[in-house]
Design an enzyme around this catalytic site. Sequence first.
Site, PDB file in Angstrom:
ATOM      1  N   CYS A   1       0.816  -1.204  -0.049  1.00 21.79           N
ATOM      2  CA  CYS A   1       0.011  -0.071  -0.015  1.00 21.79           C
ATOM      3  C   CYS A   1       0.836   1.296   0.001  1.00 21.79           C
ATOM      4  O   CYS A   1       0.771   2.358  -0.711  1.00 21.79           O
ATOM      5  CB  CYS A   1      -0.937   0.170   1.263  1.00 21.79           C
ATOM      6  N   THR A   2       1.900   1.426   0.813  1.00 21.13           N
ATOM      7  CA  THR A   2       2.934   2.422   0.905  1.00 21.13           C
ATOM      8  C   THR A   2       3.236   2.647  -0.716  1.00 21.13           C
ATOM      9  O   THR A   2       3.431   3.923  -0.942  1.00 21.13           O
ATOM     10  CB  THR A   2       4.012   2.016   1.662  1.00 21.13           C
TER      11      THR A   2
END
Length: 197
Positions: A28-29
């Site tokens: 997600c980062t």
Amino acid sequence: MGTINFHEWIGDSWCILFSHPRAFTPVCTTELGYMAKIKSEFDKRGVKIAAVSVDSVEDDLKWSEDIKDVKGHEVNYPIIADMDRTVCEKYGMLMSEDDISGAPPATVRSVFVIGPDKKIKLTITYPPSTGRNFDEVLRVVDSLQLTHNRKLATPVNWNQGEKCVILPTVNDDDAKKMFGSFDAVKPYLRMVDPPSK
């Protein structure tokens, strides 16, 4: 920060709405950082971007610092806090498998392209283990915007500026009136240069 009325916020624009499993997670980062990096490409196309998070606003703000640190770009679009998963449920962004742990269901990596008419034009869902290809989402937006209100489609692996396909529902006479000359590869496969905006 604050409340968002989603349809008012979209206005007459196109929109990308995407969910992600959790803050402070590796894939997600990278995704949110990459989307921040290419946001200007969506801006050029009149497309607004919003992410949906099941985390708190405070966690998302802290995580945004990590995203900038890791990817070199500040998150420059809204992250909608959906801690009670209301938005995720309505859009079908939750994993369907039963979870015997008792934890709330995880969100999947969903992407929605929403048109100016507020209708969903595309849905892509990735498993939690696979990062999204936002360059592909941008390519799809180019195709959707080109073919919107035109009797055209885009062929396999099409990219902006390449030849398009005239829809088979358009006869040759009408095609000539609409598009000028075209290359009839087969009676049902007619290629034409993309119209200028």
